[in-house]
Design an enzyme around this catalytic site. Structure first.
Site, PDB file in Angstrom:
ATOM      1  N   GLY A   1       0.844  -1.192   0.000  1.00 25.71           N
ATOM      2  CA  GLY A   1       0.000   0.000   0.000  1.00 25.71           C
ATOM      3  C   GLY A   1       0.875   1.236   0.000  1.00 25.71           C
ATOM      4  O   GLY A   1       2.078   1.155   0.277  1.00 25.71           O
TER       5      GLY A   1
ATOM      6  N   GLN B   1       2.935   9.898   1.929  1.00 25.87           N
ATOM      7  CA  GLN B   1       4.290   9.328   1.979  1.00 25.87           C
ATOM      8  C   GLN B   1       5.174   9.840   0.852  1.00 25.87           C
ATOM      9  O   GLN B   1       6.389   9.743   0.932  1.00 25.87           O
ATOM     10  CB  GLN B   1       4.223   7.792   1.910  1.00 25.87           C
ATOM     11  CG  GLN B   1       3.588   7.173   3.144  1.00 25.87           C
ATOM     12  CD  GLN B   1       3.481   5.671   3.003  1.00 25.87           C
ATOM     13  OE1 GLN B   1       2.520   5.182   2.405  1.00 25.87           O
ATOM     14  NE2 GLN B   1       4.444   4.932   3.520  1.00 25.87           N
TER      15      GLN B   1
ATOM     16  N   CYS C   1       6.049  -0.414   7.411  1.00 23.87           N
ATOM     17  CA  CYS C   1       5.683   0.807   6.675  1.00 23.87           C
ATOM     18  C   CYS C   1       6.882   1.232   5.850  1.00 23.87           C
ATOM     19  O   CYS C   1       8.008   1.236   6.342  1.00 23.87           O
ATOM     20  CB  CYS C   1       5.311   1.909   7.665  1.00 23.87           C
ATOM     21  SG  CYS C   1       4.821   3.446   6.864  1.00 23.87           S
ATOM     22  N   LEU C   2       6.627   1.591   4.603  1.00 28.05           N
ATOM     23  CA  LEU C   2       7.719   2.038   3.730  1.00 28.05           C
ATOM     24  C   LEU C   2       8.367   3.315   4.276  1.00 28.05           C
ATOM     25  O   LEU C   2       9.513   3.603   3.938  1.00 28.05           O
ATOM     26  CB  LEU C   2       7.192   2.270   2.307  1.00 28.05           C
ATOM     27  CG  LEU C   2       6.677   1.004   1.609  1.00 28.05           C
ATOM     28  CD1 LEU C   2       6.009   1.354   0.289  1.00 28.05           C
ATOM     29  CD2 LEU C   2       7.831   0.016   1.379  1.00 28.05           C
TER      30      LEU C   2
ATOM     31  N   HIS D   1      -4.279   1.314   7.742  1.00 29.46           N
ATOM     32  CA  HIS D   1      -2.910   1.844   7.805  1.00 29.46           C
ATOM     33  C   HIS D   1      -2.760   3.032   6.844  1.00 29.46           C
ATOM     34  O   HIS D   1      -2.183   4.063   7.205  1.00 29.46           O
ATOM     35  CB  HIS D   1      -1.938   0.701   7.481  1.00 29.46           C
ATOM     36  CG  HIS D   1      -0.496   1.073   7.379  1.00 29.46           C
ATOM     37  ND1 HIS D   1       0.472   0.590   8.246  1.00 29.46           N
ATOM     38  CD2 HIS D   1       0.174   1.855   6.489  1.00 29.46           C
ATOM     39  CE1 HIS D   1       1.655   1.077   7.900  1.00 29.46           C
ATOM     40  NE2 HIS D   1       1.505   1.849   6.832  1.00 29.46           N
ATOM     41  N   GLU D   2      -3.289   2.888   5.627  1.00 37.02           N
ATOM     42  CA  GLU D   2      -3.166   3.971   4.624  1.00 37.02           C
ATOM     43  C   GLU D   2      -4.007   5.181   5.016  1.00 37.02           C
ATOM     44  O   GLU D   2      -3.563   6.328   4.854  1.00 37.02           O
ATOM     45  CB  GLU D   2      -3.578   3.479   3.233  1.00 37.02           C
ATOM     46  CG  GLU D   2      -2.806   2.283   2.690  1.00 37.02           C
ATOM     47  CD  GLU D   2      -1.320   2.357   2.865  1.00 37.02           C
ATOM     48  OE1 GLU D   2      -0.754   3.462   2.959  1.00 37.02           O
ATOM     49  OE2 GLU D   2      -0.697   1.280   2.942  1.00 37.02           O
TER      50      GLU D   2
ATOM     51  N   HIS E   1      -2.236   7.345   7.440  1.00 41.88           N
ATOM     52  CA  HIS E   1      -1.235   8.253   6.839  1.00 41.88           C
ATOM     53  C   HIS E   1      -1.871   9.583   6.446  1.00 41.88           C
ATOM     54  O   HIS E   1      -1.246  10.647   6.592  1.00 41.88           O
ATOM     55  CB  HIS E   1      -0.623   7.620   5.584  1.00 41.88           C
ATOM     56  CG  HIS E   1       0.507   6.671   5.853  1.00 41.88           C
ATOM     57  ND1 HIS E   1       1.696   7.050   6.453  1.00 41.88           N
ATOM     58  CD2 HIS E   1       0.658   5.357   5.556  1.00 41.88           C
ATOM     59  CE1 HIS E   1       2.515   6.007   6.522  1.00 41.88           C
ATOM     60  NE2 HIS E   1       1.903   4.953   5.991  1.00 41.88           N
TER      61      HIS E   1
HETATM   62  O1  GNR Z   1       4.109  -2.647   2.531  1.00 41.56           O
HETATM   63  C1  GNR Z   1       3.470  -2.515   3.577  1.00 41.56           C
HETATM   64  N1  GNR Z   1       3.191  -3.612   4.326  1.00 41.56           N
HETATM   65  C2  GNR Z   1       2.285  -3.607   5.375  1.00 41.56           C
HETATM   66  C3  GNR Z   1       2.263  -4.717   6.203  1.00 41.56           C
HETATM   67  C4  GNR Z   1       1.375  -4.779   7.255  1.00 41.56           C
HETATM   68  C5  GNR Z   1       0.507  -3.742   7.488  1.00 41.56           C
HETATM   69  C6  GNR Z   1       0.533  -2.613   6.684  1.00 41.56           C
HETATM   70  C7  GNR Z   1       1.410  -2.547   5.629  1.00 41.56           C
HETATM   71  S1  GNR Z   1       1.392  -1.157   4.601  1.00 41.56           S
HETATM   72  C8  GNR Z   1       3.058  -1.180   4.015  1.00 41.56           C
HETATM   73  C9  GNR Z   1       3.257  -0.109   2.958  1.00 41.56           C
HETATM   74  C10 GNR Z   1       3.056   1.252   3.573  1.00 41.56           C
HETATM   75  O2  GNR Z   1       3.857   1.801   4.273  1.00 41.56           O
HETATM   76  N2  GNR Z   1       1.915   1.829   3.356  1.00 41.56           N
HETATM   77  O3  GNR Z   1       1.650   3.027   3.918  1.00 41.56           O
HETATM   78 NI    NI Z   2       2.807   3.080   5.737  1.00 33.40          NI
END
Ligand code: GNR
Ligand code: NI
Length: 167
Positions: free
Chosen positions: A46, A51, A91-92, A133-134, A137
């Site tokens: 995601g 980001q 998270c990236l 999660h997204e 952000h």
């Molecule tokens: O790549 C991602 N893996 C992930 C694993 C578990 C829960 C959420 C994520 S999202 C993350 C990519 C990211 O940072 N999205 O904002």
């Molecule tokens: Ni993230």
């Protein structure tokens, strides 16, 4: 298409509250294409516009095994149902760290699609976790905010050190 630079914690720009998209036009569709390319390249499941330092309410995801089911959601709105799930999240923007986070297991999402058409999705499990999660952000919130302040501080110090070496 282009690969965009991903901001890393504790960059204060990740704390920006994103604004609603007013018109879904070609510039938004180009941004979505570039966000998907950046997500696949990273690789991640995601990515939120926040980001890549674009503070508009846009998220992209692909939780499929074959990485061939891209989703893009504009101005997403979440409804959380009862029941929770604990997942190891990464998270990236927090590279290299994975910690358990508890979230709703079942959600309903309303949003606009790439053509500006309203859509509705009810989902469970990994996709539901990733969407939450997204959406966080877009509010300037990161998964590390759910951890103890001690764990968050440790992660922050290690990333700051790495970033000093890279600079
Ligand atoms: O790549 C991602 N893996 C992930 C694993 C578990 C829960 C959420 C994520 S999202 C993350 C990519 C990211 O940072 N999205 O904002
Ligand atoms: Ni993230």
């Amino acid at each position: 298409m282009a690969i965009l630079e991903i901001l890393e914690y504790p960059d204060p720009r990740l704390r920006t509250q994103a604004k609603p998209v007013k018109v879904v036009d070609d510039s938004i569709r180009t941004l979505i294409a570039n966000m998907l390319e950046t997500m696949y390249d990273a690789p991640g499941i995601g990515l939120a516009a926040s980001q890549v330092n674009v503070h508009q309410r846009i998220i992209v995801l692909d939780v499929s095994e074959n990485r061939d089911e891209p989703h893009a959601f504009i101005n997403p709105h979440l409804e959380l149902f009862d029941g929770t799930i604990e997942t190891e999240e990464g998270c990236l923007s927090v590279p290299g760290f994975y910690e358990p986070v508890t979230r709703a297991e079942h959600i309903r999402l309303t949003a606009l699609d790439r053509l500006g058409e309203p859509l509705e999705l009810e989902t469970h499990g990994v996709l539901a976790v990733c969407i939450q999660h997204e959406c966080d952000h877009l509010e300037g919130k990161l998964f590390v905010d759910y951890l103890s302040s001690l764990k968050r501080m440790r992660i922050r110090r290690k990333l700051e050190k790495q970033q000093r070496i890279q600079a």
